[in-house]
Design an enzyme around this catalytic site. Sequence first.
Site, PDB file in Angstrom:
ATOM      1  N   TYR A   1      -7.125   5.435   4.784  1.00 52.61           N
ATOM      2  CA  TYR A   1      -7.156   4.430   3.728  1.00 52.61           C
ATOM      3  C   TYR A   1      -6.279   3.226   4.072  1.00 52.61           C
ATOM      4  O   TYR A   1      -6.715   2.069   4.018  1.00 52.61           O
ATOM      5  CB  TYR A   1      -6.706   5.024   2.383  1.00 52.61           C
TER       6      TYR A   1
ATOM      7  N   GLU B   1       0.833  -1.206   0.000  1.00 48.91           N
ATOM      8  CA  GLU B   1       0.000   0.000   0.000  1.00 48.91           C
ATOM      9  C   GLU B   1       0.862   1.247   0.000  1.00 48.91           C
ATOM     10  O   GLU B   1       0.603   2.196  -0.721  1.00 48.91           O
ATOM     11  CB  GLU B   1      -0.936   0.008   1.222  1.00 48.91           C
TER      12      GLU B   1
ATOM     13  N   ASP C   1      -9.764   4.186  -1.735  1.00 49.67           N
ATOM     14  CA  ASP C   1      -8.672   4.934  -2.356  1.00 49.67           C
ATOM     15  C   ASP C   1      -9.212   5.629  -3.611  1.00 49.67           C
ATOM     16  O   ASP C   1     -10.422   5.628  -3.860  1.00 49.67           O
ATOM     17  CB  ASP C   1      -7.491   4.013  -2.677  1.00 49.67           C
TER      18      ASP C   1
END
Length: 325
Positions: free
Chosen positions: A115, A35, A133
């Site tokens: 997120y 991520e 996202d």
Amino acid sequence: MTPALRRALLAWYDAERRALPWRGTRDPYRILLSEVLLQQTRVEQALPYYRRFLERFPTLEALAAADEEAVLAAWQGAGYYARARNLLRLAREVARAGWPRDRAGLLQLPGVGPYTAAAVASIAFGEPVAAVDGNVRRVLARVHAEPEPGAAWLGRAAADWLEPARPGDWNQALMELGARVCTPRNPDCAACPLAGICRGRAAPERYPAPRKRRARTEERWALVLQAPGGVVLEHRSTGQLAGLWGVPMGPGAAPPAVALARYRARAVEPAGTVRHAFSHRRLVVHVFRGRAPEGGVAPGARPLAELDRKLLRAAGLEGAAEGEA
DNA sequence: AAAGCGGGGAA
DNA sequence: TTCCCAGCTTT
């Protein structure tokens, strides 16, 4: 969102992810790294850095034991180096105290925002929380034909859709759908499992509405020169306000000597500042007034932009713009 | 609320 | 050449 559509989307993802090396793990360290490292930019651009970093630091423990210089060396070229430092701090904290098991706890870690916390919580720990996202935002906005998906709207829409039985796969499916099919430009609607319910399909580029260019502040100088016949005005043939007439203007806080010489300006003095907003930029114009021997035009006889009317008023020519000069 | 981060591709 | 990306931190 019918059960059949849910199955279709999850089936699409199950097929896709075989080709996606950063998907399919439940290791929170790997998820977090992907991520942080991949999410911020194009995956194909960042994937080599992700591989190299993982090779150098295959586990959170290995990372926690490293010094910052080695971590930055492994990160080198990927950009956003503050994230590497945050990740190291995070690794040391987690190595000591263990992983927080839910979104709220993850949110406290350095470099982890809403997120990322939701992504790790759902994918690694199965917590039924939606991760939104930019890709998910676009998918939701298009399916619902919502041009302005605000944070509150997104939270509701994403939570409504969440598949509680497989929250991690569901979130990843939506992310990858946005990244690979429901792309910002030229989406491949023919390949989209959600095409049947997509209300934005006829005009996908409108959802979400193109973000307004952020208004940037620019400094300009303007010369209001009284001359026989009126005020020195120029026809703006190119650029902004092309076709209209206006006073001499240029970038910067004060007119350069070459500009003053061009108009043979005399007795030039500051006359205040004018602020003017366009959709895409904010101007702060420093107005200077003075006199010139020629080039005077009656302002009322020419089409002027509102900006130039403001500039004339700032220079003390109240009626000039209305044609009373 | 807005800027900065940083690299690469698009405009 | 400039613009933009996308999430988070900092101001």
